[in-house]
Design a protein around this motif. Structure first.
Motif, mmCIF file in Angstrom:
data_model
loop_
_atom_site.group_PDB
_atom_site.id
_atom_site.type_symbol
_atom_site.label_atom_id
_atom_site.label_comp_id
_atom_site.label_asym_id
_atom_site.label_seq_id
_atom_site.Cartn_x
_atom_site.Cartn_y
_atom_site.Cartn_z
ATOM 1 N N LEU A 63 0.829 -1.219 0.000
ATOM 2 C CA LEU A 63 0.000 0.000 0.000
ATOM 3 C C LEU A 63 0.856 1.259 0.000
ATOM 4 N N ARG A 64 1.987 1.212 0.730
ATOM 5 C CA ARG A 64 2.870 2.385 0.772
ATOM 6 C C ARG A 64 3.397 2.694 -0.634
ATOM 7 N N GLN A 65 3.881 1.674 -1.343
ATOM 8 C CA GLN A 65 4.408 1.918 -2.694
ATOM 9 C C GLN A 65 3.301 2.411 -3.619
ATOM 10 N N ARG A 66 2.127 1.825 -3.492
ATOM 11 C CA ARG A 66 0.998 2.228 -4.355
ATOM 12 C C ARG A 66 0.670 3.701 -4.150
ATOM 13 N N LYS A 67 0.621 4.108 -2.873
ATOM 14 C CA LYS A 67 0.265 5.500 -2.591
ATOM 15 C C LYS A 67 1.355 6.461 -3.087
ATOM 16 N N LEU A 68 2.590 5.982 -3.083
ATOM 17 C CA LEU A 68 3.675 6.839 -3.576
ATOM 18 C C LEU A 68 3.624 6.988 -5.104
ATOM 19 N N ILE A 69 3.198 5.922 -5.785
ATOM 20 C CA ILE A 69 3.234 5.941 -7.258
ATOM 21 C C ILE A 69 1.990 6.605 -7.853
ATOM 22 N N LEU A 70 0.830 6.316 -7.251
ATOM 23 C CA LEU A 70 -0.449 6.686 -7.887
ATOM 24 C C LEU A 70 -0.554 8.162 -8.314
ATOM 25 N N PRO A 71 -0.157 9.137 -7.469
ATOM 26 C CA PRO A 71 -0.325 10.540 -7.876
ATOM 27 C C PRO A 71 0.434 10.891 -9.154
#
Ligand code: HEM
Length: 458
Positions: free
Chosen positions: A118-126
Protein backbone atom coordinates in the motif's frame (compact mmCIF):
# COMPACT_ATOMS: atom_id res chain seq x y z
CA UNK A 1 -27.19 -11.69 1.03
CA UNK A 2 -24.15 -13.33 2.64
CA UNK A 3 -20.87 -12.55 0.94
CA UNK A 4 -19.73 -15.41 -1.28
CA UNK A 5 -16.40 -15.00 0.46
CA UNK A 6 -17.86 -14.88 3.94
CA UNK A 7 -16.35 -16.05 7.15
CA UNK A 8 -14.55 -15.04 10.30
CA UNK A 9 -10.84 -15.60 10.26
CA UNK A 10 -11.46 -18.94 11.94
CA UNK A 11 -14.03 -19.93 9.38
CA UNK A 12 -11.72 -18.84 6.60
CA UNK A 13 -9.03 -20.98 8.14
CA UNK A 14 -11.44 -23.90 7.97
CA UNK A 15 -11.67 -24.14 11.79
CA UNK A 16 -15.31 -23.33 12.61
CA UNK A 17 -15.76 -23.77 16.35
CA UNK A 18 -18.50 -26.19 17.38
CA UNK A 19 -19.25 -27.29 13.85
CA UNK A 20 -17.74 -29.73 11.50
CA UNK A 21 -14.91 -27.85 9.81
CA UNK A 22 -15.63 -27.28 6.15
CA UNK A 23 -13.24 -29.63 4.48
CA UNK A 24 -11.17 -27.86 1.88
CA UNK A 25 -12.13 -29.37 -1.47
CA UNK A 26 -10.89 -28.07 -4.74
CA UNK A 27 -13.54 -27.33 -7.34
CA UNK A 28 -13.79 -29.93 -10.06
CA UNK A 29 -11.66 -29.61 -13.15
CA UNK A 30 -10.07 -31.50 -16.02
CA UNK A 31 -8.70 -34.92 -15.18
CA UNK A 32 -5.82 -35.04 -17.65
CA UNK A 33 -2.38 -35.65 -16.14
CA UNK A 34 -0.82 -32.44 -14.82
CA UNK A 35 1.79 -32.34 -17.56
CA UNK A 36 -0.92 -32.54 -20.23
CA UNK A 37 -2.87 -29.70 -18.58
CA UNK A 38 0.32 -27.62 -18.49
CA UNK A 39 0.88 -28.26 -22.18
CA UNK A 40 -2.70 -27.32 -23.06
CA UNK A 41 -2.51 -24.19 -20.87
CA UNK A 42 0.72 -23.11 -22.57
CA UNK A 43 0.00 -24.08 -26.14
CA UNK A 44 -3.79 -23.94 -26.52
CA UNK A 45 -4.82 -21.57 -23.75
CA UNK A 46 -8.10 -20.26 -25.18
CA UNK A 47 -9.23 -23.67 -26.37
CA UNK A 48 -8.43 -25.13 -22.92
CA UNK A 49 -10.21 -22.31 -21.06
CA UNK A 50 -13.30 -22.59 -23.29
CA UNK A 51 -13.30 -26.35 -22.87
CA UNK A 52 -12.98 -26.19 -19.05
CA UNK A 53 -15.68 -23.56 -18.82
CA UNK A 54 -18.09 -25.65 -20.93
CA UNK A 55 -17.32 -28.83 -19.01
CA UNK A 56 -17.04 -27.53 -15.42
CA UNK A 57 -18.81 -24.16 -15.33
CA UNK A 58 -17.69 -20.87 -13.88
CA UNK A 59 -15.37 -22.22 -11.17
CA UNK A 60 -12.90 -24.98 -11.98
CA UNK A 61 -9.43 -26.16 -10.99
CA UNK A 62 -6.56 -26.51 -13.43
CA UNK A 63 -3.92 -28.84 -12.04
CA UNK A 64 -0.37 -28.08 -13.16
CA UNK A 65 3.01 -29.71 -12.41
CA UNK A 66 4.79 -29.22 -9.06
CA UNK A 67 1.46 -29.36 -7.26
CA UNK A 68 0.33 -25.99 -8.58
CA UNK A 69 -3.47 -25.69 -8.64
CA UNK A 70 -5.15 -22.73 -10.32
CA UNK A 71 -8.77 -22.17 -9.31
CA UNK A 72 -10.31 -20.20 -12.18
CA UNK A 73 -13.31 -17.99 -11.45
CA UNK A 74 -15.57 -16.59 -14.14
CA UNK A 75 -18.60 -15.52 -12.10
CA UNK A 76 -18.83 -11.74 -11.51
CA UNK A 77 -20.19 -12.19 -7.97
CA UNK A 78 -17.23 -14.38 -7.02
CA UNK A 79 -14.78 -12.13 -8.86
CA UNK A 80 -16.12 -9.26 -6.76
CA UNK A 81 -15.69 -11.38 -3.64
CA UNK A 82 -12.03 -12.01 -4.48
CA UNK A 83 -11.27 -8.39 -5.36
CA UNK A 84 -12.93 -7.05 -2.24
CA UNK A 85 -11.84 -9.92 0.02
CA UNK A 86 -9.19 -9.91 2.71
CA UNK A 87 -5.91 -9.09 0.97
CA UNK A 88 -3.95 -10.68 3.82
CA UNK A 89 -5.54 -14.00 2.93
CA UNK A 90 -5.63 -13.54 -0.86
CA UNK A 91 -2.12 -12.31 -1.66
CA UNK A 92 -1.32 -10.99 -5.12
CA UNK A 93 2.29 -10.07 -4.41
CA UNK A 94 3.13 -13.56 -3.22
CA UNK A 95 1.57 -15.01 -6.38
CA UNK A 96 3.63 -12.68 -8.59
CA UNK A 97 6.91 -12.82 -6.67
CA UNK A 98 7.96 -16.34 -7.59
CA UNK A 99 8.39 -15.42 -11.24
CA UNK A 100 8.87 -11.66 -11.23
CA UNK A 101 11.12 -10.85 -8.29
CA UNK A 102 14.44 -11.47 -10.03
CA UNK A 103 13.43 -9.01 -12.74
CA UNK A 104 11.52 -6.35 -10.82
CA UNK A 105 13.44 -6.35 -7.54
CA UNK A 106 12.31 -6.72 -3.92
CA UNK A 107 10.62 -3.29 -3.65
CA UNK A 108 8.36 -3.68 -6.68
CA UNK A 109 4.71 -2.80 -6.04
CA UNK A 110 3.76 -5.89 -8.05
CA UNK A 111 5.41 -8.33 -5.70
CA UNK A 112 4.76 -6.74 -2.31
CA UNK A 113 1.76 -7.42 -0.07
CA UNK A 114 0.30 -5.78 3.00
CA UNK A 115 1.38 -2.34 4.28
CA UNK A 116 4.54 -2.24 2.11
CA UNK A 117 2.43 -2.75 -0.98
CA UNK A 118 0.00 0.00 0.00
CA UNK A 119 2.87 2.39 0.77
CA UNK A 120 4.41 1.92 -2.69
CA UNK A 121 1.00 2.23 -4.36
CA UNK A 122 0.26 5.50 -2.59
CA UNK A 123 3.67 6.84 -3.58
CA UNK A 124 3.23 5.94 -7.26
CA UNK A 125 -0.45 6.69 -7.89
CA UNK A 126 -0.33 10.54 -7.88
CA UNK A 127 2.28 10.47 -10.65
CA UNK A 128 -0.45 9.15 -13.01
CA UNK A 129 -2.93 11.91 -12.22
CA UNK A 130 -5.14 12.90 -15.19
CA UNK A 131 -3.88 16.49 -15.48
CA UNK A 132 -0.30 15.33 -15.73
CA UNK A 133 -1.17 12.92 -18.53
CA UNK A 134 -2.35 15.69 -20.80
CA UNK A 135 1.21 17.09 -20.73
CA UNK A 136 2.34 13.85 -22.40
CA UNK A 137 -0.10 13.94 -25.31
CA UNK A 138 2.12 15.89 -27.71
CA UNK A 139 5.04 13.54 -27.03
CA UNK A 140 2.87 10.47 -27.69
CA UNK A 141 1.66 12.01 -30.96
CA UNK A 142 5.21 12.85 -32.08
CA UNK A 143 6.47 9.36 -31.29
CA UNK A 144 3.56 7.78 -33.19
CA UNK A 145 4.09 10.03 -36.22
CA UNK A 146 7.80 9.19 -36.33
CA UNK A 147 6.99 5.46 -36.22
CA UNK A 148 4.29 5.52 -38.93
CA UNK A 149 6.64 7.47 -41.20
CA UNK A 150 8.91 4.38 -41.19
CA UNK A 151 6.22 1.94 -42.33
CA UNK A 152 6.65 0.40 -45.79
CA UNK A 153 3.95 1.09 -48.36
CA UNK A 154 2.28 -1.77 -50.23
CA UNK A 155 4.05 -4.55 -48.30
CA UNK A 156 2.69 -6.62 -45.43
CA UNK A 157 4.27 -5.93 -42.05
CA UNK A 158 3.45 -6.80 -38.43
CA UNK A 159 1.98 -3.96 -36.40
CA UNK A 160 2.78 -5.33 -32.97
CA UNK A 161 6.57 -4.73 -33.09
CA UNK A 162 5.82 -1.20 -34.27
CA UNK A 163 3.42 -0.66 -31.39
CA UNK A 164 6.09 -2.04 -29.03
CA UNK A 165 8.51 0.52 -30.37
CA UNK A 166 5.96 3.32 -29.81
CA UNK A 167 5.08 2.27 -26.27
CA UNK A 168 8.75 1.79 -25.35
CA UNK A 169 9.61 5.28 -26.58
CA UNK A 170 6.60 6.65 -24.69
CA UNK A 171 7.81 4.97 -21.48
CA UNK A 172 11.34 6.32 -21.99
CA UNK A 173 9.94 9.81 -22.40
CA UNK A 174 7.01 9.79 -19.97
CA UNK A 175 8.22 7.45 -17.22
CA UNK A 176 11.99 7.92 -17.34
CA UNK A 177 11.93 11.50 -18.69
CA UNK A 178 14.71 10.64 -21.15
CA UNK A 179 14.28 12.52 -24.36
CA UNK A 180 16.95 11.56 -26.83
CA UNK A 181 20.67 11.27 -27.37
CA UNK A 182 23.23 8.72 -26.19
CA UNK A 183 21.64 8.23 -22.75
CA UNK A 184 18.33 7.28 -24.32
CA UNK A 185 19.97 4.88 -26.79
CA UNK A 186 22.00 3.21 -24.03
CA UNK A 187 18.96 2.74 -21.79
CA UNK A 188 16.85 1.52 -24.70
CA UNK A 189 19.40 -1.06 -25.71
CA UNK A 190 19.61 -2.45 -22.14
CA UNK A 191 15.81 -2.67 -22.02
CA UNK A 192 15.54 -4.39 -25.39
CA UNK A 193 18.16 -6.96 -24.30
CA UNK A 194 16.32 -7.79 -21.06
CA UNK A 195 12.97 -8.01 -22.87
CA UNK A 196 14.50 -10.28 -25.52
CA UNK A 197 15.82 -12.75 -22.94
CA UNK A 198 12.60 -12.53 -20.90
CA UNK A 199 10.47 -13.53 -23.93
CA UNK A 200 10.97 -17.13 -22.92
CA UNK A 201 10.40 -17.10 -19.16
CA UNK A 202 10.03 -20.86 -18.99
CA UNK A 203 13.52 -21.41 -20.37
CA UNK A 204 14.75 -18.77 -17.94
CA UNK A 205 13.12 -20.45 -14.96
CA UNK A 206 14.41 -23.85 -16.02
CA UNK A 207 18.01 -22.57 -15.85
CA UNK A 208 17.46 -20.37 -12.77
CA UNK A 209 20.31 -20.41 -10.25
CA UNK A 210 22.00 -23.33 -12.02
CA UNK A 211 25.67 -23.27 -12.82
CA UNK A 212 25.35 -23.84 -16.58
CA UNK A 213 28.02 -21.41 -17.74
CA UNK A 214 27.96 -17.78 -18.83
CA UNK A 215 25.85 -18.40 -21.96
CA UNK A 216 22.90 -20.08 -20.24
CA UNK A 217 19.69 -18.00 -20.40
CA UNK A 218 19.68 -17.32 -16.65
CA UNK A 219 23.29 -16.09 -16.60
CA UNK A 220 22.66 -13.84 -19.61
CA UNK A 221 19.51 -12.52 -17.97
CA UNK A 222 21.32 -11.63 -14.73
CA UNK A 223 24.04 -9.78 -16.66
CA UNK A 224 21.48 -7.85 -18.72
CA UNK A 225 19.34 -7.03 -15.68
CA UNK A 226 22.36 -5.78 -13.72
CA UNK A 227 23.43 -3.59 -16.63
CA UNK A 228 19.92 -2.12 -16.88
CA UNK A 229 19.79 -1.53 -13.13
CA UNK A 230 23.17 0.21 -13.20
CA UNK A 231 22.05 2.50 -16.04
CA UNK A 232 18.84 3.32 -14.16
CA UNK A 233 20.73 3.98 -10.93
CA UNK A 234 22.87 6.53 -12.80
CA UNK A 235 19.76 8.15 -14.19
CA UNK A 236 18.16 8.36 -10.74
CA UNK A 237 21.26 9.93 -9.13
CA UNK A 238 21.46 12.48 -11.89
CA UNK A 239 17.76 13.35 -11.75
CA UNK A 240 17.87 13.87 -7.98
CA UNK A 241 20.31 16.71 -8.63
CA UNK A 242 18.36 18.24 -11.56
CA UNK A 243 17.67 21.93 -11.00
CA UNK A 244 14.25 21.66 -12.71
CA UNK A 245 13.14 18.53 -10.78
CA UNK A 246 9.99 20.20 -9.40
CA UNK A 247 8.87 21.44 -12.82
CA UNK A 248 9.27 18.12 -14.63
CA UNK A 249 6.22 16.03 -15.54
CA UNK A 250 7.90 12.62 -15.95
CA UNK A 251 7.14 9.80 -13.52
CA UNK A 252 10.73 9.39 -12.33
CA UNK A 253 10.81 13.02 -11.16
CA UNK A 254 7.41 12.58 -9.48
CA UNK A 255 8.64 9.48 -7.63
CA UNK A 256 11.68 11.40 -6.38
CA UNK A 257 9.42 14.15 -5.07
CA UNK A 258 6.86 11.78 -3.51
CA UNK A 259 6.60 11.42 0.27
CA UNK A 260 4.83 8.72 2.27
CA UNK A 261 2.48 9.29 5.23
CA UNK A 262 5.49 9.77 7.52
CA UNK A 263 7.07 12.27 5.13
CA UNK A 264 9.77 9.83 3.98
CA UNK A 265 10.99 9.86 0.36
CA UNK A 266 11.61 6.69 -1.65
CA UNK A 267 15.13 5.29 -1.61
CA UNK A 268 17.07 4.99 -4.86
CA UNK A 269 16.54 1.21 -4.82
CA UNK A 270 12.79 1.61 -4.39
CA UNK A 271 12.61 4.12 -7.24
CA UNK A 272 14.66 1.81 -9.46
CA UNK A 273 12.45 -1.22 -8.76
CA UNK A 274 9.29 0.80 -9.49
CA UNK A 275 10.74 2.14 -12.74
CA UNK A 276 11.51 -1.38 -13.89
CA UNK A 277 8.01 -2.45 -12.80
CA UNK A 278 6.29 0.34 -14.72
CA UNK A 279 8.40 -0.45 -17.75
CA UNK A 280 7.62 -4.16 -17.80
CA UNK A 281 4.00 -3.88 -16.66
CA UNK A 282 3.21 -1.08 -19.06
CA UNK A 283 5.13 -1.52 -22.27
CA UNK A 284 4.11 -4.84 -23.85
CA UNK A 285 0.58 -4.80 -22.44
CA UNK A 286 -0.28 -1.46 -24.05
CA UNK A 287 1.52 -2.31 -27.30
CA UNK A 288 -0.31 -5.60 -27.65
CA UNK A 289 -3.68 -4.01 -26.85
CA UNK A 290 -3.01 -1.46 -29.60
CA UNK A 291 -2.08 -4.24 -32.04
CA UNK A 292 -5.33 -6.04 -31.18
CA UNK A 293 -7.32 -2.84 -31.65
CA UNK A 294 -5.96 -2.38 -35.18
CA UNK A 295 -6.34 -6.04 -36.05
CA UNK A 296 -10.00 -5.92 -35.04
CA UNK A 297 -10.70 -2.55 -36.66
CA UNK A 298 -9.13 -3.53 -39.99
CA UNK A 299 -11.18 -6.73 -40.08
CA UNK A 300 -14.40 -4.84 -39.28
CA UNK A 301 -14.63 -2.11 -41.94
CA UNK A 302 -18.04 -0.94 -40.73
CA UNK A 303 -16.64 -0.30 -37.23
CA UNK A 304 -13.56 1.38 -38.69
CA UNK A 305 -15.74 3.60 -40.90
CA UNK A 306 -17.88 4.69 -37.97
CA UNK A 307 -14.80 5.40 -35.88
CA UNK A 308 -13.18 7.48 -38.63
CA UNK A 309 -16.39 9.45 -39.16
CA UNK A 310 -16.52 10.19 -35.44
CA UNK A 311 -12.87 11.25 -35.31
CA UNK A 312 -13.37 13.54 -38.34
CA UNK A 313 -16.19 15.20 -36.44
CA UNK A 314 -14.01 15.66 -33.34
CA UNK A 315 -15.87 13.11 -31.18
CA UNK A 316 -14.41 10.39 -28.97
CA UNK A 317 -17.32 8.35 -27.59
CA UNK A 318 -17.01 5.57 -30.18
CA UNK A 319 -13.22 5.59 -29.78
CA UNK A 320 -13.62 4.92 -26.05
CA UNK A 321 -16.15 2.17 -26.79
CA UNK A 322 -13.73 0.63 -29.33
CA UNK A 323 -10.95 0.54 -26.75
CA UNK A 324 -13.23 -1.02 -24.14
CA UNK A 325 -14.47 -3.61 -26.60
CA UNK A 326 -10.91 -4.46 -27.66
CA UNK A 327 -9.91 -4.98 -24.03
CA UNK A 328 -13.04 -7.09 -23.50
CA UNK A 329 -12.77 -9.47 -26.43
CA UNK A 330 -8.94 -9.57 -26.59
CA UNK A 331 -7.69 -9.10 -23.01
CA UNK A 332 -3.90 -9.13 -23.10
CA UNK A 333 -3.71 -10.44 -19.55
CA UNK A 334 -6.12 -13.38 -19.38
CA UNK A 335 -6.34 -13.65 -15.62
CA UNK A 336 -5.03 -12.25 -12.38
CA UNK A 337 -3.92 -14.40 -9.48
CA UNK A 338 -4.17 -14.37 -5.71
CA UNK A 339 -2.24 -16.77 -3.54
CA UNK A 340 -4.51 -18.31 -0.88
CA UNK A 341 -2.79 -18.08 2.48
CA UNK A 342 -5.47 -19.70 4.62
CA UNK A 343 -8.35 -21.94 3.61
CA UNK A 344 -10.99 -19.65 2.17
CA UNK A 345 -14.61 -20.07 1.25
CA UNK A 346 -15.50 -18.83 -2.20
CA UNK A 347 -19.07 -19.43 -3.24
CA UNK A 348 -19.84 -23.01 -2.28
CA UNK A 349 -16.17 -24.03 -2.24
CA UNK A 350 -13.62 -23.99 0.55
CA UNK A 351 -10.30 -23.42 -1.17
CA UNK A 352 -7.33 -24.87 0.72
CA UNK A 353 -4.31 -22.78 1.65
CA UNK A 354 -1.52 -22.86 -0.93
CA UNK A 355 -3.82 -22.72 -3.97
CA UNK A 356 -3.92 -19.86 -6.46
CA UNK A 357 -7.31 -18.23 -7.09
CA UNK A 358 -7.61 -16.62 -10.52
CA UNK A 359 -10.39 -14.19 -11.46
CA UNK A 360 -10.46 -15.09 -15.15
CA UNK A 361 -10.71 -11.99 -17.33
CA UNK A 362 -10.97 -13.84 -20.64
CA UNK A 363 -13.83 -16.14 -19.58
CA UNK A 364 -15.83 -13.59 -17.56
CA UNK A 365 -15.70 -11.04 -20.36
CA UNK A 366 -17.09 -13.64 -22.78
CA UNK A 367 -20.12 -14.67 -20.77
CA UNK A 368 -23.21 -14.96 -22.92
CA UNK A 369 -25.45 -13.70 -20.11
CA UNK A 370 -23.46 -10.48 -19.83
CA UNK A 371 -22.71 -9.85 -23.51
CA UNK A 372 -24.91 -10.77 -26.44
CA UNK A 373 -22.92 -12.70 -29.07
CA UNK A 374 -19.91 -12.45 -26.75
CA UNK A 375 -17.16 -13.41 -29.20
CA UNK A 376 -18.19 -10.67 -31.68
CA UNK A 377 -16.35 -7.33 -31.84
CA UNK A 378 -19.09 -4.74 -31.34
CA UNK A 379 -18.00 -1.42 -29.79
CA UNK A 380 -21.66 -0.31 -29.90
CA UNK A 381 -22.29 -2.34 -26.80
CA UNK A 382 -20.34 0.22 -24.78
CA UNK A 383 -21.73 3.38 -26.36
CA UNK A 384 -23.59 5.17 -23.58
CA UNK A 385 -23.36 1.97 -21.49
CA UNK A 386 -21.19 1.21 -18.53
CA UNK A 387 -19.86 -2.34 -18.40
CA UNK A 388 -21.58 -4.87 -16.13
CA UNK A 389 -20.17 -4.81 -12.57
CA UNK A 390 -17.19 -7.16 -12.33
CA UNK A 391 -18.01 -8.36 -15.86
CA UNK A 392 -15.28 -6.17 -17.42
CA UNK A 393 -11.93 -6.04 -15.64
CA UNK A 394 -9.03 -6.07 -18.13
CA UNK A 395 -6.99 -4.13 -15.55
CA UNK A 396 -7.72 -6.46 -12.63
CA UNK A 397 -9.34 -5.10 -9.50
CA UNK A 398 -9.45 -4.16 -5.84
CA UNK A 399 -6.36 -2.78 -4.19
CA UNK A 400 -4.24 -4.36 -6.93
CA UNK A 401 -6.02 -2.75 -9.90
CA UNK A 402 -3.53 -1.72 -12.59
CA UNK A 403 -1.81 1.54 -11.63
CA UNK A 404 -1.33 2.40 -15.29
CA UNK A 405 -4.94 1.78 -16.44
CA UNK A 406 -5.74 5.46 -17.07
CA UNK A 407 -2.38 6.01 -18.71
CA UNK A 408 -2.74 2.95 -20.98
CA UNK A 409 -6.21 4.08 -22.04
CA UNK A 410 -4.97 7.62 -22.64
CA UNK A 411 -2.11 6.30 -24.75
CA UNK A 412 -4.49 4.16 -26.83
CA UNK A 413 -6.85 7.13 -27.28
CA UNK A 414 -3.92 9.14 -28.60
CA UNK A 415 -2.16 6.55 -30.77
CA UNK A 416 -5.21 5.10 -32.57
CA UNK A 417 -6.44 8.41 -34.09
CA UNK A 418 -2.88 9.45 -34.91
CA UNK A 419 -2.23 6.24 -36.88
CA UNK A 420 -5.61 6.40 -38.66
CA UNK A 421 -4.83 9.97 -39.63
CA UNK A 422 -1.30 9.23 -40.86
CA UNK A 423 -1.95 6.18 -43.08
CA UNK A 424 -4.65 4.10 -44.72
CA UNK A 425 -4.30 0.46 -43.74
CA UNK A 426 -5.80 -2.79 -44.88
CA UNK A 427 -5.42 -6.19 -43.24
CA UNK A 428 -2.85 -8.57 -44.75
CA UNK A 429 -5.06 -11.60 -44.06
CA UNK A 430 -8.73 -12.32 -44.51
CA UNK A 431 -9.42 -13.28 -40.92
CA UNK A 432 -8.55 -11.59 -37.62
CA UNK A 433 -5.42 -12.97 -35.95
CA UNK A 434 -5.76 -15.98 -33.67
CA UNK A 435 -4.99 -15.60 -29.98
CA UNK A 436 -1.57 -17.03 -29.11
CA UNK A 437 0.13 -17.07 -25.71
CA UNK A 438 3.44 -15.29 -25.33
CA UNK A 439 4.81 -15.60 -21.83
CA UNK A 440 1.85 -14.49 -19.65
CA UNK A 441 0.07 -12.47 -22.32
CA UNK A 442 -2.38 -13.21 -25.15
CA UNK A 443 -1.04 -11.79 -28.41
CA UNK A 444 -2.06 -11.87 -32.12
CA UNK A 445 -0.44 -15.01 -33.62
CA UNK A 446 0.90 -13.12 -36.65
CA UNK A 447 1.71 -9.84 -34.90
CA UNK A 448 -1.35 -8.21 -36.53
CA UNK A 449 -0.13 -8.01 -40.11
CA UNK A 450 -1.40 -5.24 -42.32
CA UNK A 451 -0.52 -3.20 -45.41
CA UNK A 452 -0.23 0.57 -45.82
CA UNK A 453 -2.23 1.35 -48.96
CA UNK A 454 -1.56 5.07 -48.89
CA UNK A 455 -0.02 7.75 -46.75
CA UNK A 456 -2.77 9.89 -45.28
CA UNK A 457 -6.49 9.13 -45.28
CA UNK A 458 -8.21 7.83 -48.42
C1 HEM B 1 -3.60 -2.12 -21.84
C2 HEM B 1 -2.56 -2.08 -21.02
C3 HEM B 1 -2.52 -2.73 -19.66
C4 HEM B 1 -3.19 -3.81 -19.18
C5 HEM B 1 -4.21 -4.68 -19.93
C6 HEM B 1 -2.78 -4.01 -17.81
C7 HEM B 1 -3.27 -5.00 -16.99
C8 HEM B 1 -2.89 -5.16 -15.66
C9 HEM B 1 -3.39 -6.19 -14.80
C10 HEM B 1 -4.42 -7.24 -15.19
C11 HEM B 1 -2.80 -6.05 -13.59
C12 HEM B 1 -3.00 -6.93 -12.35
C13 HEM B 1 -4.12 -6.36 -11.50
C14 HEM B 1 -4.60 -7.30 -10.40
O1 HEM B 1 -3.82 -8.15 -9.92
O2 HEM B 1 -5.77 -7.19 -10.00
C15 HEM B 1 -1.92 -4.91 -13.68
C16 HEM B 1 -1.14 -4.44 -12.63
C17 HEM B 1 -0.28 -3.38 -12.74
N1 HEM B 1 -0.06 -2.60 -13.86
FE1 HEM B 1 -1.02 -2.75 -15.64
N2 HEM B 1 -1.86 -3.05 -17.49
C18 HEM B 1 -1.67 -2.24 -18.58
C19 HEM B 1 -0.86 -1.15 -18.66
C20 HEM B 1 -0.08 -0.65 -17.64
C21 HEM B 1 0.75 0.52 -17.71
C22 HEM B 1 0.85 1.46 -18.93
C23 HEM B 1 1.40 0.64 -16.52
C24 HEM B 1 2.39 1.68 -16.06
C25 HEM B 1 3.13 2.43 -16.83
C26 HEM B 1 0.97 -0.46 -15.69
C27 HEM B 1 1.39 -0.68 -14.39
C28 HEM B 1 0.89 -1.66 -13.55
C29 HEM B 1 1.31 -1.84 -12.17
C30 HEM B 1 2.37 -1.01 -11.44
C31 HEM B 1 0.58 -2.91 -11.66
C32 HEM B 1 0.67 -3.50 -10.25
C33 HEM B 1 -0.42 -2.91 -9.34
C34 HEM B 1 -0.40 -3.50 -7.93
O3 HEM B 1 0.02 -4.64 -7.76
O4 HEM B 1 -0.82 -2.80 -7.00
N3 HEM B 1 0.08 -1.23 -16.40
N4 HEM B 1 -1.99 -4.39 -14.95
Amino acid sequence: MPSPLAGSSEELAGRQVGQAAPSPVLPDGPRHPRIVQAWLWLKKPTWFLDHCSRAYGEVFTMRLPLGMNLVHIADPELVKAVFTGNSDVLRAGEANAAILEPLLGPHSVLILDGPEHLRQRKLILPAFHGDRMRAWEAAIRDITRAETARWPQGQPFALRPSMQSITLDVIMRVVFGVDGGARRDELRSHIVTVIGIGRNPFMLLATRNRKLGPHAPWARFIRARDALNAALAGQIRERRRAADLEQRSDILSQLLLARDDEGRPMTDDEVRDELVTLLFAGHETTATSLAWAFDLLLHHPRVLGRLQAELDGGGSEYLDATIMETLRVRPVVALVDRHVREATRIGGHTIPAGMVVCPNIYLTQRRGDLYQDPAAFRPERFVGQTPPGFGWFPFGGGIRRCLGAAFATFEMRTVIPEVLHAVTLRPASRRPARIRRESVTFVPHDGARCIVTRVGRS
